[in-house]
Design a protein around this motif. Structure first.
Motif, PDB file in Angstrom:
ATOM      1  N   GLN A  91      44.352  36.341   3.137  1.00  0.00           N
ATOM      2  CA  GLN A  91      45.751  35.960   3.183  1.00  0.00           C
ATOM      3  C   GLN A  91      46.156  35.228   1.906  1.00  0.00           C
ATOM      4  O   GLN A  91      45.327  34.655   1.197  1.00  0.00           O
ATOM      5  N   GLU A  92      47.462  35.249   1.634  1.00  0.00           N
ATOM      6  CA  GLU A  92      47.979  34.630   0.416  1.00  0.00           C
ATOM      7  C   GLU A  92      48.117  33.120   0.545  1.00  0.00           C
ATOM      8  O   GLU A  92      48.469  32.442  -0.404  1.00  0.00           O
ATOM      9  N   SER A  93      47.803  32.580   1.714  1.00  0.00           N
ATOM     10  CA  SER A  93      47.892  31.137   1.903  1.00  0.00           C
ATOM     11  C   SER A  93      46.933  30.447   0.930  1.00  0.00           C
ATOM     12  O   SER A  93      45.984  31.065   0.452  1.00  0.00           O
ATOM     13  N   PRO A  94      47.165  29.171   0.623  1.00  0.00           N
ATOM     14  CA  PRO A  94      46.333  28.491  -0.373  1.00  0.00           C
ATOM     15  C   PRO A  94      44.842  28.649  -0.091  1.00  0.00           C
ATOM     16  O   PRO A  94      44.368  28.419   1.024  1.00  0.00           O
ATOM     17  N   SER A 111      38.096  35.988  -3.084  1.00  0.00           N
ATOM     18  CA  SER A 111      39.050  34.880  -2.940  1.00  0.00           C
ATOM     19  C   SER A 111      38.744  33.794  -3.966  1.00  0.00           C
ATOM     20  O   SER A 111      39.652  33.167  -4.527  1.00  0.00           O
ATOM     21  N   ARG A 166      44.950  41.100  -0.179  1.00  0.00           N
ATOM     22  CA  ARG A 166      45.548  41.464   1.111  1.00  0.00           C
ATOM     23  C   ARG A 166      44.843  42.680   1.694  1.00  0.00           C
ATOM     24  O   ARG A 166      44.610  42.771   2.907  1.00  0.00           O
TER      25      ARG A 166
END
Length: 390
Positions: A103-106, A43, A98
């Motif tokens: 998750q693709e959230s900030p 990440s 993913r």
């Protein structure tokens, strides 16, 4: 006069760089990396991945050579997915994240992550045209194959499927060609000694930045692993987690129903079982080891130390090169990372209370329940040979 470096010399310098002994990379090569660790690291690495086109663009702006510019433009074209933005490398990396549960959230990027990427950009901005080519050819594109193969090894050991590794596989396939083209554009042999030295310095700075980033992420991983237990250990006042056991006075009634692990091999006379007690401390992890008559457990080692108290039976405990006889009432100390084995030489079950500090040391490398003890009986070696913890 200093040395004039050949291409082979440069590759050897890179091969011997401290980056390759970085503790984070060792987690990948030694298969001690876990999926939450991967999620944390990648990440953060996504910030570098998403900014790589900026690094290339910065390099492009520095290039006064048309051939070099065409190479970088071609690289940029691939990075953005050519005509399909959904197949861009940044998008491939998002799909990979993913696949490992990010998750693709900030994403909240750590200070070291921002420092790494910004410093890399600054290095390219403030370097000469030839130094930038050297950084890209040798310290960036040129290390991708080895670096990403290391990542794939660790990710595969965590159970990440091939379908989620496309980002790394594609870069391994294409970045070697990019590096070779950039090396040719640099025309290393035609550089004078001063220029070679400045390029080598730039290469080392780029590798050092990556090494520093990896080291700080390694510290972050272990900080997260140890944070919950340290919080409990450092808390003042009564330990509420332990108070609930005040009324427990029985012994084997407090064993958990499920086995922690067991192994059986008639050929090697290996037969034992280990159960945990319901009572668990912050650090202490008591266990009951049972070995049937004339059997033994494997010769193994681990990070947790242990005190054995023999409840009943007769046997021997081998610790390194020493053998101690044991019987009901005996106690034995097992140091950390010392190979040992317990053998039942009697006619009844050998029962041992093992008091370990596994609730702390399970966070150590190679000391998870699935790594320090071999469960595959085909890997059990003959008595007298050492079983490693690999």
């Amino acid at each position: 006069m200093g040395a004039v470096y050949q291409k082979n010399d440069i590759n050897e310098l890179i091969k011997c760089h401290k980056l390759w002994s970085n503790p984070l990379l060792k987690m990948f090569t030694e298969n001690t990396i876990e999926l939450p660790d991967c999620a944390l690291f990648f990440s953060q690495y996504s910030f570098y991945s998403s900014n790589f086109t900026r690094i290339l663009a910065t390099a492009l702006a520095k290039c006064s050579d048309e051939t070099a510019r065409s190479i970088i433009v071609s690289n940029l074209w691939e990075e953005v997915g050519e005509k399909n933005l959904m197949s861009s490398h940044s998008r491939l990396f998002v799909n990979f994240l993913r696949g490992i549960g990010v998750q693709e959230s900030p994403i909240q990027y750590l200070p070291i992550t921002k420092y790494f990427v910004n410093s890399y950009l600054s290095l390219c901005t403030n370097s000469s045209f030839k130094e930038v080519l050297a950084i890209l050819a040798y310290a960036t594109e040129g290390i991708v194959a080895e670096l990403y193969n290391i990542f794939i090894q660790g990710l595969s050991s965590c159970g990440v499927s091939e379908q989620h590794l496309t980002f790394f596989v594609e870069h391994i396939h294409c970045d070697h060609g990019h590096a070779k083209a950039l090396e040719d554009a640099l025309q290393w042999q035609s550089l004078d000694e001063t220029c070679q030295q400045s390029c080598i310095k730039a290469i080392n700075i780029a590798l050092n930045l990556r090494d520093e980033f990896f080291t700080e992420i390694y510290k972050e991983i272990y900080g997260k692993r140890f944070s919950p237990i340290l919080k409990g250990l450092l808390a003042n006042g009564n330990d509420q987690a332990a108070l609930k056991y005040d009324s427990i006075v029985s012994f084997e009634d407090q064993l958990t129903d499920s086995l922690l692990y067991e192994n059986k091999s008639c050929e090697q006379s290996v037969n034992f079982s280990v159960k945990r007690f319901a009572i668990q401390g912050r650090v202490l992890d008591p266990r009951l080891l049972i070995i049937p008559a004339k059997c033994k457990n494997e010769y193994h080692k681990h990070a947790h130390e242990a005190f054995f108290y023999v409840i009943s039976g007769m046997g021997q405990v081998r610790i390194g090169d020493e053998v101690q006889d044991i019987r009901g009432g005996s106690y034995v100390y097992i140091p950390r990372w010392v190979s040992h084995q317990t053998i039942n030489i009697g006619n009844d079950n050998l029962k041992i209370l093992a008091m370990t500090d596994y609730n702390l040391t399970k966070y150590f490398p190679k000391n998870s329940e699935t790594s320090y003890r071999q469960k595959n009986l085909e890997l059990v070696k003959l008595e007298g040979s050492e079983m490693t913890d690999e």
